[in-house]
Scaffold this motif. Sequence first.
Motif, PDB file in Angstrom:
ATOM      1  N   ASP A 252       0.814  -1.214   0.000  1.00 26.22           N
ATOM      2  CA  ASP A 252       0.000   0.000   0.000  1.00 26.22           C
ATOM      3  C   ASP A 252       0.849   1.265   0.000  1.00 26.22           C
ATOM      4  N   LEU A 253       1.443   1.610   1.139  1.00 22.38           N
ATOM      5  CA  LEU A 253       2.162   2.867   1.245  1.00 22.38           C
ATOM      6  C   LEU A 253       3.318   2.954   0.248  1.00 22.38           C
ATOM      7  N   GLY A 254       4.108   1.890   0.155  1.00 24.11           N
ATOM      8  CA  GLY A 254       5.261   1.907  -0.737  1.00 24.11           C
ATOM      9  C   GLY A 254       4.896   2.119  -2.196  1.00 24.11           C
ATOM     10  N   PRO A 255       3.990   1.308  -2.767  1.00 28.05           N
ATOM     11  CA  PRO A 255       3.608   1.518  -4.173  1.00 28.05           C
ATOM     12  C   PRO A 255       3.007   2.895  -4.445  1.00 28.05           C
ATOM     13  N   TRP A 256       2.150   3.370  -3.517  1.00 30.69           N
ATOM     14  CA  TRP A 256       1.590   4.708  -3.718  1.00 30.69           C
ATOM     15  C   TRP A 256       2.697   5.760  -3.730  1.00 30.69           C
ATOM     16  N   LEU A 257       3.618   5.670  -2.762  1.00 34.91           N
ATOM     17  CA  LEU A 257       4.686   6.655  -2.647  1.00 34.91           C
ATOM     18  C   LEU A 257       5.600   6.605  -3.868  1.00 34.91           C
ATOM     19  N   ALA A 258       5.908   5.409  -4.351  1.00 38.00           N
ATOM     20  CA  ALA A 258       6.766   5.273  -5.529  1.00 38.00           C
ATOM     21  C   ALA A 258       6.118   5.929  -6.748  1.00 38.00           C
ATOM     22  N   ALA A 259       4.831   5.689  -6.948  1.00 34.95           N
ATOM     23  CA  ALA A 259       4.136   6.267  -8.098  1.00 34.95           C
ATOM     24  C   ALA A 259       4.061   7.790  -7.993  1.00 34.95           C
ATOM     25  N   GLU A 260       3.782   8.306  -6.806  1.00 37.02           N
ATOM     26  CA  GLU A 260       3.689   9.749  -6.620  1.00 37.02           C
ATOM     27  C   GLU A 260       5.053  10.404  -6.788  1.00 37.02           C
ATOM     28  N   TYR A 261       6.084   9.738  -6.316  1.00 37.98           N
ATOM     29  CA  TYR A 261       7.436  10.263  -6.445  1.00 37.98           C
ATOM     30  C   TYR A 261       7.825  10.391  -7.915  1.00 37.98           C
ATOM     31  N   THR A 262       7.526   9.348  -8.689  1.00 42.10           N
ATOM     32  CA  THR A 262       7.832   9.382 -10.116  1.00 42.10           C
ATOM     33  C   THR A 262       7.040  10.486 -10.809  1.00 42.10           C
ATOM     34  N   ARG A 263       5.796  10.636 -10.430  1.00 44.69           N
ATOM     35  CA  ARG A 263       4.963  11.675 -11.038  1.00 44.69           C
ATOM     36  C   ARG A 263       5.520  13.068 -10.764  1.00 44.69           C
ATOM     37  N   VAL A 264       5.972  13.296  -9.536  1.00 47.95           N
ATOM     38  CA  VAL A 264       6.413  14.632  -9.134  1.00 47.95           C
ATOM     39  C   VAL A 264       7.848  14.927  -9.552  1.00 47.95           C
ATOM     40  N   HIS A 265       8.755  13.957  -9.347  1.00 50.95           N
ATOM     41  CA  HIS A 265      10.180  14.222  -9.527  1.00 50.95           C
ATOM     42  C   HIS A 265      10.842  13.424 -10.647  1.00 50.95           C
ATOM     43  N   GLY A 266      10.177  12.419 -11.176  1.00 49.29           N
ATOM     44  CA  GLY A 266      10.819  11.578 -12.173  1.00 49.29           C
ATOM     45  C   GLY A 266      11.572  10.433 -11.526  1.00 49.29           C
ATOM     46  N   THR A 267      12.382   9.754 -12.316  1.00 48.08           N
ATOM     47  CA  THR A 267      13.085   8.546 -11.868  1.00 48.08           C
ATOM     48  C   THR A 267      14.575   8.812 -11.722  1.00 48.08           C
ATOM     49  N   LYS A 268      15.135   8.263 -10.685  1.00 44.94           N
ATOM     50  CA  LYS A 268      16.573   8.387 -10.414  1.00 44.94           C
ATOM     51  C   LYS A 268      17.380   7.802 -11.570  1.00 44.94           C
ATOM     52  N   ALA A 269      18.508   8.440 -11.883  1.00 48.52           N
ATOM     53  CA  ALA A 269      19.387   7.945 -12.950  1.00 48.52           C
ATOM     54  C   ALA A 269      19.822   6.517 -12.627  1.00 48.52           C
ATOM     55  N   PRO A 270      19.769   5.593 -13.601  1.00 42.76           N
ATOM     56  CA  PRO A 270      20.115   4.186 -13.336  1.00 42.76           C
ATOM     57  C   PRO A 270      21.564   4.030 -12.857  1.00 42.76           C
ATOM     58  N   ARG A 271      21.750   3.111 -11.933  1.00 40.91           N
ATOM     59  CA  ARG A 271      23.084   2.747 -11.448  1.00 40.91           C
ATOM     60  C   ARG A 271      23.451   1.379 -12.017  1.00 40.91           C
ATOM     61  N   PRO A 272      24.744   1.136 -12.234  1.00 40.89           N
ATOM     62  CA  PRO A 272      25.150  -0.173 -12.783  1.00 40.89           C
ATOM     63  C   PRO A 272      24.851  -1.332 -11.867  1.00 40.89           C
ATOM     64  N   ASP A 273      24.731  -1.065 -10.553  1.00 38.91           N
ATOM     65  CA  ASP A 273      24.460  -2.147  -9.613  1.00 38.91           C
ATOM     66  C   ASP A 273      23.053  -2.069  -9.075  1.00 38.91           C
TER      67      ASP A 273
END
Length: 273
Positions: A252-273
Amino acid sequence: MSALPAPHGLDARGFIAREGSLTRVPDAFRPVVAAASERLAEAFGARLDSAYLYGSIPRGTARVGRSDLDLLLALHEEPDDADREAARALGEALDAAFPQIDGVGTLLYSRARLLSELERYDLGWFVSCLCTPLLGEDLAAHLPRYRPDALLARETNGDLALLLPRWRERIAAAADTEEARRPLVRFMSRHLVRTGFTLVMPRWNGWTSDLAAMAEVFGAYYPRRAAQMRSAARYGHEPCGNGVILRSYVDDLGPWLAAEYTRVHGTKAPRPD
């Protein structure tokens, strides 16, 4: 938003101020820090570039018998299995020797990675703003100043969606006991609160590492999720081993927060690991 705490944690120019200092270490923890400094030099020798404290001990808010000792080590080369074993053994020895602390956590990275362009607004910011120099050169001298802006928000916690599948695996693999689940509740609670805070950090325009304050700031912008975040902040300090809490985080909380974070700020630059 009448209950919203006033922004703070910034210097006069609006940059995030380094939050810890060796002068803030409580007296009860000074022998622990002295021993850690001595044993780190012995265990890693010339491989060690610099060492840092972070967390409640250098912030001066540690609780005797409750707080852990958090260390970050910058090595001249990429850490290998021998380095990780040395860190593990050192942590166990310190934890056994000093009842003031409840465990030792040690992060290991190479100097090159901490100063890399890819990590400039994640690990670099962490070293510069949240870590207190203990041994060696302070790498903050090679890093920029940081503001609580959307770029910092994205690069620090914009990867929650990638982490949630790993969290589910860790929950499934944990023994069905309170003792086994308690560290997971503590870790995931803290991570979610910090992610919730950095989601709204640019709007609040300030910085804090206090979990309760983070939850209150978040709740002012997302009142429907405020109670969940306040509970997570409590469990971050006083964890229990309730599996229902963990499931609520990943379902619940995690998936909602992840989706809202992506909507507001975008996705973190990928790391090789």
